[in-house]
Scaffold this motif. Sequence first.
Motif, PDB file in Angstrom:
ATOM      1  N   GLN A 154      -3.215  -6.809  -1.914  1.00 36.90           N
ATOM      2  CA  GLN A 154      -2.152  -7.540  -2.617  1.00 36.90           C
ATOM      3  C   GLN A 154      -1.823  -6.860  -3.943  1.00 36.90           C
ATOM      4  O   GLN A 154      -0.650  -6.760  -4.327  1.00 36.90           O
ATOM      5  N   TRP A 155      -2.853  -6.392  -4.653  1.00 37.27           N
ATOM      6  CA  TRP A 155      -2.642  -5.688  -5.924  1.00 37.27           C
ATOM      7  C   TRP A 155      -1.825  -4.425  -5.685  1.00 37.27           C
ATOM      8  O   TRP A 155      -0.890  -4.125  -6.432  1.00 37.27           O
ATOM      9  N   VAL A 156      -2.178  -3.678  -4.643  1.00 34.69           N
ATOM     10  CA  VAL A 156      -1.445  -2.453  -4.316  1.00 34.69           C
ATOM     11  C   VAL A 156       0.013  -2.790  -3.997  1.00 34.69           C
ATOM     12  O   VAL A 156       0.935  -2.109  -4.474  1.00 34.69           O
ATOM     13  N   LYS A 157       0.228  -3.809  -3.189  1.00 35.99           N
ATOM     14  CA  LYS A 157       1.589  -4.216  -2.835  1.00 35.99           C
ATOM     15  C   LYS A 157       2.421  -4.506  -4.082  1.00 35.99           C
ATOM     16  O   LYS A 157       3.606  -4.136  -4.175  1.00 35.99           O
ATOM     17  N   LYS A 158       1.809  -5.128  -5.073  1.00 30.36           N
ATOM     18  CA  LYS A 158       2.518  -5.566  -6.271  1.00 30.36           C
ATOM     19  C   LYS A 158       2.687  -4.456  -7.296  1.00 30.36           C
ATOM     20  O   LYS A 158       3.709  -4.403  -8.006  1.00 30.36           O
ATOM     21  N   ASN A 159       1.723  -3.547  -7.395  1.00 28.07           N
ATOM     22  CA  ASN A 159       1.672  -2.621  -8.524  1.00 28.07           C
ATOM     23  C   ASN A 159       1.898  -1.152  -8.203  1.00 28.07           C
ATOM     24  O   ASN A 159       2.177  -0.361  -9.109  1.00 28.07           O
ATOM     25  N   ILE A 160       1.774  -0.756  -6.939  1.00 29.97           N
ATOM     26  CA  ILE A 160       1.785   0.675  -6.645  1.00 29.97           C
ATOM     27  C   ILE A 160       3.130   1.310  -6.967  1.00 29.97           C
ATOM     28  O   ILE A 160       3.210   2.529  -7.231  1.00 29.97           O
ATOM     29  N   VAL A 161       4.202   0.531  -7.001  1.00 26.08           N
ATOM     30  CA  VAL A 161       5.519   1.078  -7.355  1.00 26.08           C
ATOM     31  C   VAL A 161       5.500   1.708  -8.740  1.00 26.08           C
ATOM     32  O   VAL A 161       6.185   2.705  -8.992  1.00 26.08           O
TER      33      VAL A 161
END
Length: 519
Positions: free
Chosen positions: A180-187
């Motif tokens: 979930q963190w990756v989905k939200k922040n990787i951009v």
Amino acid sequence: MRVLLLTSILFTVQCYVSGAQVRVDPLVLIDQGLVRGQKALDGDYSSFLGIPYAQVDTANPFGPSLPAPKFDTIFNASNGDIACPQPRAGSQSLDCLRLNIFVPSRASVNQPLPVFVYIHGGGFRDGYASKDSPTGHNLVAQDIIVVSINYRLGPYGFLCLDIPEVPGNQGLKDQYTALQWVKKNIVHFGGNANHVTIAGESAGAAAVVYQLYADNEKLFNKVIVQSGAPQSPGLLADGDTAAALKLARHLGYVTDDNKKALEFLTNTSSDLVIGAMDATGFNVLPCFEKEFEGVESFIPAKPFALSAPMKVKNTPVLIGTTSCETCGFFSPDPLYIENNLKAYNLSEEELREATEVVKHFYLGDEPVSEATALSLDLFNSDFGFVNPTELAVKQLLSEEAGPIYQYVFSFVSERDGDTAGATHASELKYVFADGYDSFTEDEKTVSDHFTFLWSNFIKYGNPTPESSERVPFTWQPVTSQTRPYVDIDVAATARARFRGPAMAFWELFYKRFGLDAVV
């Protein structure tokens, strides 16, 4: 400026003089605040190490995590060695829900790159994000963002007590929180949140399959499963609801109340809790969870595989094993086969018959001894890895996953010593090119195979979108009737039906003893 900070990778110049070389460290703004990484001196990428994606609740370290902390000042992401509590680890702490990110320098929000998230192995009792994938150097060089994650282990991750405070599988839920963190922040790191591949080895491979089947939002597009599957006998079971009582009792606190035992363990040093895990033989396993209203459930029902079939459909899968997973692990115990088969929970009469059937197939009329060590190694590999992988493939096919590409890693380096085949986890250093500059020429060739095949799969969902000089054929996916696979050695070779006669034996074995191949 605020908009620019929110949508771009910023660079703050700090000079580190090494001869004439100047290092420029990146500064990235995420929802938690500013994060400073490190520009690599051994390649064209930056690393961000030890970023917290959540927090362990100190009031209940065995239960749900808390949101990731906010940063009042710049967070220096330079320590990737923090491990969750486990036996024989160096820098370990309950403040361990962290991840590492390796970002190619050309990454940008305008041209976001595919993302590869790696889940480490270790039997759900040890391991950490930096252990297996120090940098993912060669994959990063292919314009792929590599992420590796920590998750809670042992009793902190896998107490299954059938109570709302600790329903079970917290380690798997930590993994999902990291996704979930990756989905939200990787951009913000130049990654494409809609182009994510998750991968794992051993217990991490089984975890990847659990993530694929879990009844929650799908946060990835493709999966890589290396030497592990939930179909391995005894890997998924009903939880031991008395586990907390046993751990507390070993540490001198006797009670029949789970909540009191949890309170005691919460206020006990994690070193002592982990020591009690080892001393009591605590069985660290994912479990079927009792469901509670308002409480997240990860593996809620039997059969688990049917809980989220729509997530599985049309998902590209790359799955495989090494050629001799447990070569060299044989124990010359006459009860070796029987003790392994006990995982099937057969009756005494069935267990005796099953043991004789397996002995005749693998040993003929020879006894268990040093002379039959290789045959026992092959049994152990087939029993624990190769056949469970075949069962996983069958299950994925039945649920219309695909395309599904199967591989076997069989390379044995001249520096590996005398072994009948590639052993468990031996491919990892080649996948991640750990120490590539010191590899022999054959080792570099094998590592380059992985870079080529894995990066293609991560980018396109197909390891050979077209034939090339390196792999002069098109890798065919498996079907319900065929089992093509690629043998990864100094030469990558297309073959069919790895351990075919043994897999036919195990198919008949399951039918004879009425065993359910579906998790």
